[in-house]
Motif scaffolding. Structure first.
Motif, PDB file in Angstrom:
ATOM      1  N   TYR A  87       5.721   6.782   9.924  1.00 42.32           N
ATOM      2  CA  TYR A  87       5.365   5.948  10.766  1.00 42.32           C
ATOM      3  C   TYR A  87       4.325   6.346  11.644  1.00 42.32           C
ATOM      4  O   TYR A  87       3.457   5.408  12.168  1.00 42.32           O
ATOM      5  N   ASN A  88       4.097   7.711  11.996  1.00 45.24           N
ATOM      6  CA  ASN A  88       3.133   7.996  12.940  1.00 45.24           C
ATOM      7  C   ASN A  88       1.707   8.231  12.250  1.00 45.24           C
ATOM      8  O   ASN A  88       0.661   8.042  13.162  1.00 45.24           O
ATOM      9  N   GLN A  89       1.747   8.123  10.983  1.00 45.87           N
ATOM     10  CA  GLN A  89       0.583   7.957  10.278  1.00 45.87           C
ATOM     11  C   GLN A  89      -0.201   6.430  10.221  1.00 45.87           C
ATOM     12  O   GLN A  89      -1.376   6.357   9.885  1.00 45.87           O
ATOM     13  N   MET A  90       0.919   5.499  10.304  1.00 44.46           N
ATOM     14  CA  MET A  90       0.420   4.184  10.293  1.00 44.46           C
ATOM     15  C   MET A  90      -0.483   3.927  11.319  1.00 44.46           C
ATOM     16  O   MET A  90      -0.025   4.192  12.583  1.00 44.46           O
ATOM     17  N   PRO A  91      -1.734   3.212  11.036  1.00 45.09           N
ATOM     18  CA  PRO A  91      -2.669   2.683  12.269  1.00 45.09           C
ATOM     19  C   PRO A  91      -1.734   1.419  13.105  1.00 45.09           C
ATOM     20  O   PRO A  91      -1.200   0.677  12.303  1.00 45.09           O
ATOM     21  N   GLU A  92      -2.293   1.124  14.353  1.00 53.94           N
ATOM     22  CA  GLU A  92      -1.604   0.198  15.011  1.00 53.94           C
ATOM     23  C   GLU A  92      -2.581  -1.163  14.664  1.00 53.94           C
ATOM     24  O   GLU A  92      -3.884  -0.566  14.510  1.00 53.94           O
ATOM     25  N   PRO A  93      -2.001  -2.274  14.726  1.00 54.10           N
ATOM     26  CA  PRO A  93      -0.685  -2.388  15.253  1.00 54.10           C
ATOM     27  C   PRO A  93      -0.002  -2.319  13.874  1.00 54.10           C
ATOM     28  O   PRO A  93      -0.126  -2.369  12.855  1.00 54.10           O
ATOM     29  N   LYS A  94       1.403  -1.986  14.103  1.00 54.41           N
ATOM     30  CA  LYS A  94       2.255  -1.509  13.188  1.00 54.41           C
ATOM     31  C   LYS A  94       3.848  -1.978  13.577  1.00 54.41           C
ATOM     32  O   LYS A  94       4.233  -2.134  14.688  1.00 54.41           O
TER      33      LYS A  94
ATOM     34  N   ARG B 291       0.835  -1.129   0.243  1.00 54.25           N
ATOM     35  CA  ARG B 291       0.012  -0.018   0.036  1.00 54.25           C
ATOM     36  C   ARG B 291       0.716   1.251   0.034  1.00 54.25           C
ATOM     37  O   ARG B 291       1.905   1.456   0.926  1.00 54.25           O
ATOM     38  N   PRO B 292       0.556   2.108  -1.105  1.00 57.84           N
ATOM     39  CA  PRO B 292       1.452   3.357  -0.959  1.00 57.84           C
ATOM     40  C   PRO B 292       1.053   4.356   0.174  1.00 57.84           C
ATOM     41  O   PRO B 292       1.695   5.166   0.602  1.00 57.84           O
ATOM     42  N   SER B 293      -0.257   4.122   0.614  1.00 59.77           N
ATOM     43  CA  SER B 293      -0.571   4.834   1.723  1.00 59.77           C
ATOM     44  C   SER B 293      -0.190   4.401   3.107  1.00 59.77           C
ATOM     45  O   SER B 293      -0.540   3.202   3.474  1.00 59.77           O
ATOM     46  N   PRO B 294       0.325   4.960   4.083  1.00 54.62           N
ATOM     47  CA  PRO B 294       0.693   4.505   5.336  1.00 54.62           C
ATOM     48  C   PRO B 294      -0.811   4.146   6.303  1.00 54.62           C
ATOM     49  O   PRO B 294      -0.589   3.398   7.035  1.00 54.62           O
ATOM     50  N   ARG B 295      -1.823   4.953   5.806  1.00 56.30           N
ATOM     51  CA  ARG B 295      -3.008   4.558   6.702  1.00 56.30           C
ATOM     52  C   ARG B 295      -3.405   2.997   6.379  1.00 56.30           C
ATOM     53  O   ARG B 295      -4.258   2.598   7.137  1.00 56.30           O
TER      54      ARG B 295
END
Lengths: 579, 211
Positions: free
Chosen positions: B97-104, B70-74
């Motif tokens: 990294y901050n924009q990725m939802p958990e779990p990451k 996925r190109p989008s971190p979300r």
């Protein structure tokens, strides 16, 4: 030097008597030009003598002489050797007139020299840093600029060898990181410069007064699926049409040249692998040619080694172009399927690289005076199978699937046009230049190694658009296969006739510029030796970097969606762009 | 797989076996997660090419449930840091990294992302992404071969198996703080250094004098 170039040089000396002087340092070539007369000299050189292709501009810091030097390598787009000229300015206040108005291709290179050496180019239209960010303290390529992890001027470091100190550099740092700040710096009293300088030029472009439209600034990257790594474009749009586009780079600037000047000559070979990481063999080729020029022993290389070099370089070209075509189709929206076809063949070529060098991508295979080792048993048959059987068939297959495809033609034809005059002025090289109708190929224009023994055509197309750049790449793969077939038939068979590659040698003082036709275009290495174990100056003339100078020109007036494929058609690799 | 999943750790009455599935929440949860770890499409340098090769037909990491990049971190679960982390790029990496939802999860692919690699001494190079992000798996190599990358991803799956929703950091009561984004000043500035900045500058000044 041929008779013709000799008379040409005499003419130049006569024409510019009093302005230029022969560079008489031992091992150096070319002319020294007075800084005030530089623009006049360059203009006359272009208009009267036909030197229209400014290939490389770079700075050199001669710290002991308190001088900064700017070195220019200029060619004729019809072929032949380089004319080298230099400008020396005092190190305390290095100001050189900019050549951007005459050779727009000097744009990024002058900005790089400003960024890394602090040489100011008077009259440059966009005089700001390019690889580092605005506000970074110091000009890092200066010889007296020391980074946080500085240990010594030359490798191997005493602490590491033979002593074997295994500490980590960051553990010795107060901040536990690779950082160093000016002594009086405090975060409280500091205001970030941010990117105001970048955006300020973007907003104030005149709009159509009747319509009262507003321009929109769109930022693509550095994290974007289409930018081939960490490249960034800032585009000003009028509706969907690009009014102005500015490439922003440096997100992969890993200080190749600074590290290269600490390394011994041999240590740099594996670093060149990581420049254009899709074509490591070609990078090796350019670097060893430059150093062999310095050593002055190009004739001692055995024929078999020369053939192996050519074979590997051509396989590299094929694998690179396959990847470039796959990536272009990705950018067009045919996500990953054409790429899978391309990668399938690329894997087979990587198998050969792995067999000969031990590594798939970072081959580290060329050595001064030859190659690291002979072909292992069975490789020759593998290569024959690819060059005579499989690749021609697979390239025809790609051609059949893609070339006449209606969508590809509709999207690519007439997009991102670069005329031949513009291509030369912007110092574009490789497939970008040849797709614009300029049949310039270093293998033919200034032959090196054994390329003069092979029968091949310089692929050239005449529309200068994205579609032609794609076609030129397909043509070049076919020509590479032709060269491979001749080389594989003609390679001398013998045991232990590879000679002895040289590992540690004394490089005499002087300068050399070695260039090869890499898959992305002319790849040059400018090396200055001072007689010590490591180069005094080590500069890479990176085709991906300089080809980007024309990106803005190609995109203006096109739609924003086309900017993606124009970038894809230039085929950049960020390792080389940013170095 | 179902056999492994269907062992809750206590006896299941014989008449219930093969009729109902009894498992723990952790197991079913981890099982689902390990086979849908979507990597973020995000290449930094040379290693990204090997990552693409791993995604392609010959090595094919979709066999491990990772086919969708996925190109989008979300929409991404795993950040494959594939290449040299430079000072100019690290603010963007931390922001992503901050924009990725958990779990990451973060995988440091290759020598550069793990510790700076061959370019460590460079003035624009960060000595490993773990100076800023919590790394779960390090993969050695320059670049790691596709096989090595696959091995690293399998190790990540093994790590996921051992986690429990009771104690992973993103299911605690307190919300997780975002990692402060580094700033490009005269050199790279880490906001976490600011409280002790003056002391550290003084310490480095005395050190320089002694040297």
């Amino acid at each position: 030097m041929t008779e013709q170039t000799k008379t040409m040089h005499k003419d130049i000396e006569a024409r510019f008597a009093g302005i230029i002087a022969l560079d008489d340092r031992s091992g150096y070539e070319g002319y020294r030009v007075e800084a005030e007369k530089l623009v006049e000299f360059a203009t006359a050189l272009r208009d009267e003598f036909g030197y229209d292709f400014l290939s490389s501009v770079t700075g050199v810091d001669y710290l002991p002489d308190e001088k900064m030097e700017v070195v220019y390598h200029i060619y004729k787009s019809t072929g032949g050797h380089a004319l080298v000229f230099k400008v020396q300015v005092p190190r305390a206040n290095p100001v050189v007139p900019s050549l951007v108005s005459i050779f727009p291709g000097a744009d990024f290179q002058e900005r790089e020299a400003w960024d890394l050496f602090g040489i100011r180019f008077e009259g440059h239209p966009n005089h700001k840093r390019i690889l580092m960010w605005e506000g970074f303290s110091g000009h890092p390529m200066r010889k007296d600029w020391k980074e946080a992890y500085y240990e010594a001027d030359a490798k191997p470091f005493d602490a590491r060898w033979p002593g074997g100190d295994v500490s980590r550099s960051e553990d010795k740092m107060v901040f536990n990181k690779n950082v160093a700040y000016p002594q009086d710096f405090t975060p409280e009293n500091w205001t970030p410069e941010g990117e105001t300088a970048l955006y300020s030029g973007m907003q104030n472009i005149a709009t159509d007064e009747d319509l009262q439209t507003e321009h929109v600034v769109v930022n693509l990257g550095p994290q974007h699926p289409s930018t081939h790594g960490v490249f960034r474009m800032v585009a000003t749009l009028d509706g969907e049409t690009i009014v102005k586009l500015e490439p922003v780079m440096g997100y992969l600037h890993r200080n190749h040249e600074k590290i290269g000047e600490r390394n011994t000559y041999l240590m740099n070979i594996p670093f060149t692998d990581r420049l254009d990481y899709l074509s490591s063999m070609s990078n090796n080729f350019g670097y060893v040619l430059a150093v062999e020029k310095l050593l002055g022993d190009t004739t001692h290389i055995p024929d078999r080694a020369k053939y192996i070099r050519v074979i590997m370089a051509e396989f590299t070209r094929i694998s690179n172009h396959l990847m470039a075509i796959g990536a272009l189709l990705n950018d067009l929206g045919a996500y990953f399927t054409p790429m899978l076809y391309a990668l399938k063949e690329r894997e087979l070529i990587l198998d050969i690289f792995e067999a000969v060098s031990g590594s798939r991508m970072m081959c580290n295979y060329y050595r001064f005076g030859g190659v690291a080792r002979d072909l292992p048993p069975g490789t020759h048959e593998m290569m024959r199978g690819l060059a005579f059987e499989r690749l021609p068939r697979q390239i025809d297959e790609l051609d059949r699937y893609l070339t006449e495809n209606e969508i590809i033609r509709a999207r690519c034809e007439g997009v991102g046009v670069l005329t031949p005059e513009e291509a030369i002025a912007y110092s574009a090289v490789g497939p970008v230049l040849r797709a614009s109708g300029v049949p310039y190929d270093v293998r033919r224009a200034d032959p090196y190694s054994v390329y003069d023994r092979f029968d091949f055509d310089v692929a050239v197309r005449y529309h200068g658009d994205v579609y032609d750049r794609y076609l030129v790449r397909l043509d070049e793969i076919r020509q590479s296969i032709r060269i491979l077939q001749q080389a594989l038939n003609g390679i001398p068979e013998c045991d232990n006739c590879l000679g002895k590659p040289r590992y540690s040698m004394r490089v005499p003082a002087g300068e050399a510029y070695g260039r090869v036709e890499g898959p992305k275009g002319e790849l040059g290495f400018y090396v200055v030796a001072d007689g010590g174990p490591n180069p005094w100056r080590y500069h890479v003339r990176a085709p991906s970097f300089i080809n980007l100078t024309a990106l803005s020109k190609m995109c203006e007036g096109d739609k924003i969606a086309d900017a993606i494929i124009v970038l894809g058609s230039i085929d950049i690799v960020l390792g080389e762009t940013d170095r | 797989m179902s056999e492994k999943l269907n062992t809750p750790g206590y006896d299941v009455p014989p008449e219930m076996q093969d009729v109902v599935a009894i498992t723990t929440l952790d197991k079913i949860y981890n099982w689902g997660r390990r086979y849908s770890a979507w990597p973020m499409m995000f290449g930094l340098a040379c290693c990204a090419i090997e990552m693409i090769c791993t995604a392609a037909a010959r090595f094919d990491f979709s066999r491990f449930g990772m086919e969708i990049m996925r190109p989008s971190p979300r929409q991404a679960d795993v950040m494959l840091v594939s290449g040299t982390v430079t000072k100019k790029m690290v603010p963007q990496i931390v922001r992503l990294y901050n924009q990725m939802p958990e779990p990451k999860y973060v995988v440091a692919m290759g020598a550069c992302a793990s510790g700076g690699g061959p370019f460590k001494e460079g003035y624009n190079v960060v000595s490993g992404v773990d100076k800023f992000l919590p790394v779960d798996v390090y993969i050695p190599g320059c670049p790691p071969t596709p096989q090595a990358l696959l091995h690293g991803l399998m190790k990540l799956q093994e790590m996921m198996d051992t986690q429990s929703i009771k104690n992973v950091r993103w299911y605690q009561k307190e919300p997780l703080d975002a990692i402060p984004i580094p700033i490009l000043g005269p050199d790279l500035l880490d906001p976490r250094d600011f409280p002790q900045f003056a002391e550290k500058m003084a310490a480095s000044a005395t050190e320089n004098k002694e040297a």
